[in-house]
Write an enzyme that holds these catalytic residues in place. Structure first.
Site, PDB file in Angstrom:
ATOM      1  N   TYR A 146     -21.733  47.322  19.226  1.00 28.29           N
ATOM      2  CA  TYR A 146     -22.877  47.251  20.151  1.00 28.29           C
ATOM      3  C   TYR A 146     -24.103  46.601  19.516  1.00 28.29           C
ATOM      4  CZ  TYR A 146     -20.165  50.685  22.853  1.00 28.29           C
ATOM      5  OH  TYR A 146     -19.185  51.334  23.556  1.00 28.29           O
ATOM      6  N   LYS A 195      -9.210  52.528  13.578  1.00 25.09           N
ATOM      7  CA  LYS A 195      -8.082  51.688  14.001  1.00 25.09           C
ATOM      8  C   LYS A 195      -7.680  50.882  12.761  1.00 25.09           C
ATOM      9  CE  LYS A 195      -5.420  50.006  17.296  1.00 25.09           C
ATOM     10  NZ  LYS A 195      -4.320  50.806  17.866  1.00 25.09           N
ATOM     11  N   ASP A 227      -6.274  55.394  19.361  1.00 24.39           N
ATOM     12  CA  ASP A 227      -5.424  55.525  20.560  1.00 24.39           C
ATOM     13  C   ASP A 227      -4.716  56.872  20.568  1.00 24.39           C
ATOM     14  OD1 ASP A 227      -4.320  54.397  18.301  1.00 24.39           O
ATOM     15  OD2 ASP A 227      -3.010  52.991  19.337  1.00 24.39           O
ATOM     16  N   ASP A 251     -18.344  56.530  21.620  1.00 20.15           N
ATOM     17  CA  ASP A 251     -18.868  56.430  22.981  1.00 20.15           C
ATOM     18  C   ASP A 251     -17.786  56.853  23.973  1.00 20.15           C
ATOM     19  OD1 ASP A 251     -20.339  55.749  25.206  1.00 20.15           O
ATOM     20  OD2 ASP A 251     -20.245  53.585  24.892  1.00 20.15           O
ATOM     21  N   ASP A 255     -17.169  60.890  25.843  1.00 18.52           N
ATOM     22  CA  ASP A 255     -17.134  61.065  27.302  1.00 18.52           C
ATOM     23  C   ASP A 255     -15.820  61.706  27.732  1.00 18.52           C
ATOM     24  OD1 ASP A 255     -19.642  60.194  27.789  1.00 18.52           O
ATOM     25  OD2 ASP A 255     -19.087  58.462  29.011  1.00 18.52           O
TER      26      ASP A 255
END
Ligand code: NAD
Length: 361
Positions: A146, A195, A227, A251, A255
């Site tokens: 980001y 990852k 994942d 992020d 959620d």
């Protein structure tokens, strides 16, 4: 102890839920012999109405001079409020982004707790929700995809967009230290999520986290690919204590973890820098649809205040007293409208604050 707290009541239900958090903090202060010194400051729409901008230098200075910041919620109805006709840098949320940056808040803490009393709201199968869960998602907040360089250019007649995911060792080390420090006062397990089978940034992440782990022999470290973590959160959430991860993974995973609790009015959060300083706020927004009706659930803000006592002031007994009081109120079947179910007793926002404050021991 004297606790200097900057308070941002904000917009919508913000002032109502902030009043209940202060009520509970005052009861904690009276019970345990502390002094709460609140400085109310404006941010978001409330600041736009008075100063024309969502965050003034004065608010930043007061926050910096405080030991911690407690915030309720900011923002209005994004379709109808005049605040959203302003250019993006003058809208309520721009104030929060600027404040986080000014205070160098790089570590985001999002607890996801399934209260046994609210198990019915959990969207997972009963055999999974029966185990309950209590995890802390620790997300790096100021680096990664980001904040990396980005561009969109035309190459051979078609547009090509690029985003860059960059992390330095020091950025990873400071969030990892926070993660292990938090795990030390919880169940002493860190799941570092990356990852590393694909990304260089993840391989560096893993290396630095392993280095930091050596300073915390009492904390167990495991690595998990993002994942797999997304799957495990719905398959076996009880396995997690602290999930430590970079900005974008955090992020998304935070959620997901929030959703599996099923109760938006119960979710606290914190953003911290490399000292004990932090900004504490509920995960939900300003709920303009129910503002001024005295029906909002103040528990996420009260739980944020408990996090503040724990992580900024090391007042663990006092934080536990708030958590126990909330647990008791839920066990006694009191509910605000958002967590209401058959056979429960509906209470108002201020009624819920009173019930929790009365049960602080
Ligand atoms: P929201 O979280 O404010 O509301 C979503 C739904 O949940 C609404 O139906 C609301 O009534 C309900 N709800 C939320 N908190 C509740 C509570 N404590 N008790 C009972 N019900 C509750 O999200 P939204 O409607 O998308 O956003 C409203 C405003 O809040 C927007 O301006 C948005 O930008 C802002 N926002 C602010 C923050 C923040 O302050 N950090 C976070 C998210 C959204």
């Amino acid at each position: 102890m004297i606790l200097n707290i900057a308070c941002i009541g904000g917009d919508g239900i913000g002032p109502e839920i902030m009043a209940e958090a202060k009520k509970v903090l005052d009861k904690v202060a009276a019970t345990y012999g502390h002094e709460m010194k609140y400085t109310d400051v404006l941010m978001g729409g409330a600041s736009i109405d008075v100063h024309g901008i969502p965050l003034t230098d004065e608010t930043i200075d007061i926050c910096k001079a405080s030991d911690a910041v407690l915030m309720a919620s900011i923002g209005g109805n994004t379709s109808t409020s005049p605040w959203y006709k302003l250019e993006p840098s003058k809208r309520p949320e721009a104030g929060l982004l600027k404040l986080r940056k000014s205070l160098n808040l790089f570590a985001n803490l999002r607890p996801a707790v399934l209260y046994p009393q609210l198990r019915g709201a959990c969207p997972l199968k009963e055999e999974i929700s029966a185990a309950g869960f209590d995890m802390m998602i620790m997300r790096e907040l100021t680096g990664g995809l980001y904040f990396g360089e980005r561009q969109t250019v035309e190459v051979d007649g078609e547009l090509k967009a690029t985003d860059t995911l960059t992390y330095s060792e020091s950025e990873i080390r400071r969030i990892a230290i926070k993660g292990f420090e938090i795990a030390k006062v919880r169940r002493k397990k860190v799941t570092s999520v990356d990852k590393a089978n694909v990304l260089d940034s993840s391989r560096l992440w893993r290396k630095v986290v392993e280095e930091v782990a050596k300073d915390y022999p009492e904390v167990t470290l495991e690595h998990m690919l993002v994942d797999n973590c997304a799957m495990q959160l719905v398959k076996d959430p009880a396995q997690f204590d602290v999930i430590l991860t970079e900005n974008m993974f955090g992020d998304i995973l935070s959620d997901e973890a929030s959703m599996v609790t099923g109760s938006i009015g119960m979710l606290a959060s914190a953003s911290m820098n490399d000292t004990k300083f932090g900004l504490y706020e509920p995960s939900h927004g300003s709920a303009p649809d129910i503002a001024g009706m005295n029906i909002a659930n103040p528990l996420a803000t009260i739980l944020s205040a408990a996090m503040m006592l724990k992580y900024s002031f090391d007042l663990h007994k006092e934080a536990a007293a708030i958590e126990a009081a909330i647990d008791q109120v839920l066990t006694e079947n009191y509910r605000t409208v958002d967590i209401m179910s058959d056979g429960m007793e509906k209470v108002s926002c201020s009624g819920m604050g009173d019930l929790v404050a009365e049960r602080i021991k």
